[in-house]
Design a protein around this motif. Sequence first.
Motif, short mmCIF file in Angstrom:
data_model
loop_
_atom_site.label_atom_id
_atom_site.label_comp_id
_atom_site.label_asym_id
_atom_site.label_seq_id
_atom_site.Cartn_x
_atom_site.Cartn_y
_atom_site.Cartn_z
N MET B 1 0.84 -1.20 0.00
CA MET B 1 0.00 0.00 0.00
C MET B 1 0.88 1.25 0.00
SD MET B 1 -3.53 0.27 2.13
CE MET B 1 -2.74 -0.24 3.63
N ASN B 2 0.73 2.07 -1.01
CA ASN B 2 1.51 3.30 -1.05
C ASN B 2 0.79 4.41 -0.32
OD1 ASN B 2 3.77 2.55 -2.61
ND2 ASN B 2 2.39 2.44 -4.39
N ARG B 3 1.40 4.90 0.68
CA ARG B 3 0.77 6.00 1.43
C ARG B 3 1.65 7.23 1.32
NH1 ARG B 3 -2.13 3.41 6.81
NH2 ARG B 3 -4.05 3.09 5.69
N ARG B 4 1.00 8.37 1.24
CA ARG B 4 1.78 9.60 1.19
C ARG B 4 1.19 10.64 2.15
NH1 ARG B 4 -0.98 13.52 -2.32
NH2 ARG B 4 0.89 14.77 -2.52
N LEU B 40 -7.07 14.63 -3.75
CA LEU B 40 -6.50 13.86 -2.64
C LEU B 40 -6.87 12.40 -2.88
CD1 LEU B 40 -7.13 15.88 0.65
CD2 LEU B 40 -4.99 15.51 -0.56
N ILE B 41 -5.88 11.59 -3.19
CA ILE B 41 -6.18 10.21 -3.57
C ILE B 41 -6.23 9.32 -2.33
CG2 ILE B 41 -5.24 10.45 -5.90
CD1 ILE B 41 -2.72 8.99 -4.82
N PRO B 42 -6.88 8.15 -2.49
CA PRO B 42 -7.00 7.22 -1.37
C PRO B 42 -5.65 6.92 -0.73
CG PRO B 42 -8.38 6.50 -3.18
CD PRO B 42 -7.63 7.69 -3.66
N GLU B 43 -5.69 6.72 0.55
CA GLU B 43 -4.53 6.39 1.38
C GLU B 43 -3.61 7.58 1.65
OE1 GLU B 43 -4.63 3.77 3.01
OE2 GLU B 43 -6.20 2.78 1.86
N ILE B 71 -14.79 11.79 8.94
CA ILE B 71 -14.80 10.38 9.36
C ILE B 71 -16.24 9.87 9.37
CG2 ILE B 71 -14.38 8.79 11.28
CD1 ILE B 71 -12.02 10.69 12.08
N ALA B 72 -17.14 10.69 9.95
CA ALA B 72 -18.54 10.28 10.07
C ALA B 72 -19.14 9.98 8.70
CB ALA B 72 -19.35 11.36 10.77
N GLU B 73 -18.73 10.75 7.72
CA GLU B 73 -19.29 10.55 6.38
C GLU B 73 -18.48 9.57 5.55
OE1 GLU B 73 -20.70 13.97 4.33
OE2 GLU B 73 -20.80 15.13 6.20
N GLY B 74 -17.40 9.06 6.10
CA GLY B 74 -16.67 8.01 5.41
C GLY B 74 -15.67 8.49 4.38
N TYR B 75 -15.37 9.77 4.36
CA TYR B 75 -14.37 10.24 3.39
C TYR B 75 -12.96 9.92 3.89
CZ TYR B 75 -18.13 12.69 1.12
OH TYR B 75 -19.29 12.97 0.47
N ARG B 81 -3.11 5.23 16.29
CA ARG B 81 -1.67 5.48 16.38
C ARG B 81 -1.01 5.73 15.03
NH1 ARG B 81 -2.30 1.42 20.03
NH2 ARG B 81 -1.43 -0.06 18.53
N LYS B 82 -1.77 5.76 13.94
CA LYS B 82 -1.15 6.05 12.66
C LYS B 82 -1.62 7.40 12.11
CE LYS B 82 -0.30 1.32 11.14
NZ LYS B 82 -0.92 0.20 10.39
N GLY B 83 -2.91 7.68 12.26
CA GLY B 83 -3.42 8.95 11.76
C GLY B 83 -4.66 8.78 10.91
N LEU B 84 -4.99 9.79 10.15
CA LEU B 84 -6.19 9.78 9.31
C LEU B 84 -5.80 9.61 7.85
CD1 LEU B 84 -8.20 12.75 10.85
CD2 LEU B 84 -8.38 10.32 11.36
N PHE B 85 -6.56 8.76 7.14
CA PHE B 85 -6.24 8.49 5.75
C PHE B 85 -7.49 8.63 4.88
CE2 PHE B 85 -3.25 6.31 8.42
CZ PHE B 85 -2.02 6.57 7.82
N VAL B 86 -7.27 9.12 3.68
CA VAL B 86 -8.38 9.22 2.72
C VAL B 86 -8.82 7.82 2.34
CG1 VAL B 86 -9.02 10.01 0.40
CG2 VAL B 86 -7.51 11.42 1.83
N THR B 87 -10.14 7.59 2.33
CA THR B 87 -10.64 6.25 1.99
C THR B 87 -10.89 6.12 0.49
OG1 THR B 87 -12.84 7.06 2.53
CG2 THR B 87 -11.75 5.70 4.19
N GLN B 88 -11.05 4.87 0.07
CA GLN B 88 -11.40 4.57 -1.33
C GLN B 88 -12.90 4.80 -1.47
OE1 GLN B 88 -9.13 3.17 -3.81
NE2 GLN B 88 -10.84 3.82 -5.09
N LEU B 89 -13.31 5.77 -2.26
CA LEU B 89 -14.74 6.09 -2.39
C LEU B 89 -15.37 5.38 -3.56
CD1 LEU B 89 -15.09 9.93 -1.90
CD2 LEU B 89 -15.72 8.13 -0.31
N GLU B 90 -16.65 4.98 -3.37
CA GLU B 90 -17.45 4.58 -4.51
C GLU B 90 -17.89 5.85 -5.20
OE1 GLU B 90 -18.22 1.62 -5.79
OE2 GLU B 90 -16.88 0.75 -4.28
#
Lengths: 476, 476
Positions: B1-4, B40-43, B71-75, B81-90
């Motif tokens: 998984m590539n994270r940036r 802003l791409i996933p991950e 977060i509540a809306e799933g974006y 302990r890692k942080g917040l990440f953009v999710t893969q959206l439909e």
Amino acid sequence: MNRRDIPILEITLSFDSNSSEPLYLQLYSFFKKEIVEGRLIPETKLPSKRKLSTHLQISQTTVESAYQQLIAEGYVKSEPRKGLFVTQLEMGFFNEKERTSPHDKLQKNPIVNPIKVDFGHGNIARNEFPFPTWRKLTVQSLYEDESHLLLSGHRQGDLPLRVEIAKYLYQSRGVQCEPDQILIGAGTQYMVTFLTMLIGRDRVYSMENPGFHRTREAFKDQGVKLLGIELDQEGIKMEDLVASKASVTYVTPSHQFPMGMVMPISRRMELLKWAHETESYIIEDDYDGEFRYTGKPIPSLQGLDKHGRVIYLGTFSKSLIPSLRISFMVLPPTLLSRYQDRFSIYKQTVSRLHQQTLYLFMKEGHWSRHLQKMRNTYRKKQTVLLALITERLGEHVTVIGVDSGLHILLKVHNHMTESELISHAEKMGVRVYPTSVYYDGDPHPNIPMVLLGYGGVSEREMQTGIHLLQTAWELF
Amino acid sequence: MNRRDIPILEITLSFDSNSSEPLYLQLYSFFKKEIVEGRLIPETKLPSKRKLSTHLQISQTTVESAYQQLIAEGYVKSEPRKGLFVTQLEMGFFNEKERTSPHDKLQKNPIVNPIKVDFGHGNIARNEFPFPTWRKLTVQSLYEDESHLLLSGHRQGDLPLRVEIAKYLYQSRGVQCEPDQILIGAGTQYMVTFLTMLIGRDRVYSMENPGFHRTREAFKDQGVKLLGIELDQEGIKMEDLVASKASVTYVTPSHQFPMGMVMPISRRMELLKWAHETESYIIEDDYDGEFRYTGKPIPSLQGLDKHGRVIYLGTFSKSLIPSLRISFMVLPPTLLSRYQDRFSIYKQTVSRLHQQTLYLFMKEGHWSRHLQKMRNTYRKKQTVLLALITERLGEHVTVIGVDSGLHILLKVHNHMTESELISHAEKMGVRVYPTSVYYDGDPHPNIPMVLLGYGGVSEREMQTGIHLLQTAWELF
């Protein structure tokens, strides 16, 4: 000028303590009616505040408020150092008309008949409302640093509230939606009117028969063709719906209004299959689905729908505050696009200040606690009511619709008609409600049924009420 | 998984301090847009609360709220302990659609363009709102002994508030009515929709052109035939109205929207004569008639009408709180009977709690004091604005509609089109509004006009705003 006093003993009104109207308005209404209907003629002198308050055993402030109202509206004039006198009215135009809402016909003259127990189904257990919390949260929005809340908000309703509603709907009703799909609006009738615009008035509409009369009239007033579809034990009859050629249907699957059945999963699947195959829309009105007492919860139609054919309608009227006027609907993708493309010019109809209070109420967990508490309250009320009915009315009645909600129906086997049942009850000081008004057209049930709401009735009142009904209906 | 990580300096948003949205929602909207539009791409990892709050000079709480919403809306998802990440959206279904309201097109990307001054005409001078009084009166209704206010009230709105409105209308607008003729409801569009039902959809409707677009669309959506009638210097053109065969017309005589002329008494009498002779109805929308700065007040059409042909519409949106959503109408006798006979099944759409607060606010004299104060405030704002315009923009512009209300129009003689005027202004950080949207069909004015509301603009902002407009429009 001939002036006369009203002998104080002629004023024989009793107050309706179950009424949602404050005492001063009841007193005001009494005098207004007496004046408008000519029983109190011009130049009659009204009793002094002191005398009337002693006679009726109410406070002088209450009398004062009622008198002020009469003066403000011109029914009465004040003459310094002489007193209050009935004025000469221009009659005709301002006479109160007959109201056509079926319930109103029964609610007329609330003062003349002393009503001891009112089984009205729009009432709630208002003594259990968390006033301190609601006050605290309300006030939070009324400071200058929150002054953006005075300006118009989002047309669909403010996002934070929609987020909370979406979360709640998912957790407790199985509704699957994004906050973007939610539209907040001022009541179910407004929503239904808006929906006919969104869905289109060229389709054939249908709804349960018997069904919710306020919705039915709202559909009709929008000029759509509306068909009534009969019910069987499981809810709307599928074969009749299929044969009707309707492509929109309005149902209350969680607790059919007024009959009270819960639509089983098999019927739900049939209904969804019909909607999918015929590209029809189902309007699912979940008006009191929060209050379910027996059996396993059944997911909402919306939650079972894989093809975007269901519009979910909800309200805070039963679960929180009837007079707040906050309802909402969840639109499926096709209607959401149509809304955004063509109807986004409509402004939001619900106060943003109330939206903010409700948002905080939900977010801070008060809402789920309140629901839990009310569910227990209403379950207990229903248990007590059913026990009283069994004890007092026994085999003379059949009880219908006990699985959920805030009302039951009673079939009464004593050969009285519906209106006899109601008027005999009213003579004994108990108000029960008709069910015939929920039928479109003729097919009333053979055995008359009346509706008893218990949300706003205390256990003591239930005891009195059922006891009086036994006498009124001669069930011995 | 590539994270940036997002380099913190890539986050270049400016907050719009004139926006009615709180900062956290602006921040939320920024991220949501970046995610939905794929920038802003996933991950991708979001910056920490601390870093972002330092970078944007906002509080950590604001960042926290925005992140919670995402977060509540799933974006965005939170990984401990890692942080917040953009999710893969439909994608697809939940993409934001283009909104069609003309103003929205301009209000898009409020964050990307830093707006310094917003001449929005829906805004009010919210810093002058009497928060302490409103708080005190609001809380009074939220105690258990006032719990009847939780239950449904009168369908027309609670009587005490209608009494206060009737008194106010008589004293300051010359409207003659009984409280019984007043219907309270959730906004002008709701009222107009209701009126088409009450008046009947078989009549031919008409309205001023240019005119209020929200009303126009509401009429059209009700499926009535709607004709646009041109204006002359005095308002709606009588000869065109007469020739049109319309039998209902919607006008804004106190302050034509958007052109701002006040209909003189002669035109008012002509209009009333037409309505009487043809048995037509006039819908008089007095949306901001409270704020009149020059000349003698002219009585409302309703007050001049001897034959019951006028429906008077009013609102508390301009004069008190836009987001409260309280409007009202005064029905003439014929329509009042029709309402009572056929449409009394519709429930009230405005919260009874707000009705009670407003009633107390009016009854205790706060309302008339508030109006007086706001009239002075807005008069002063207008004086300052006009002086600045004369000083800076001089002969390059013509100012229209200064007699009353909370907005003016500017004809700009610099050969720019309306959309050029708006976009050039926006590039300089000033938001002005189009007038072409108020025209039905083609006949736009030769010289483009823009609308400037000043209700919510401070004197300092006006100075900045007009200065920037001079540059934007190259008026030297």
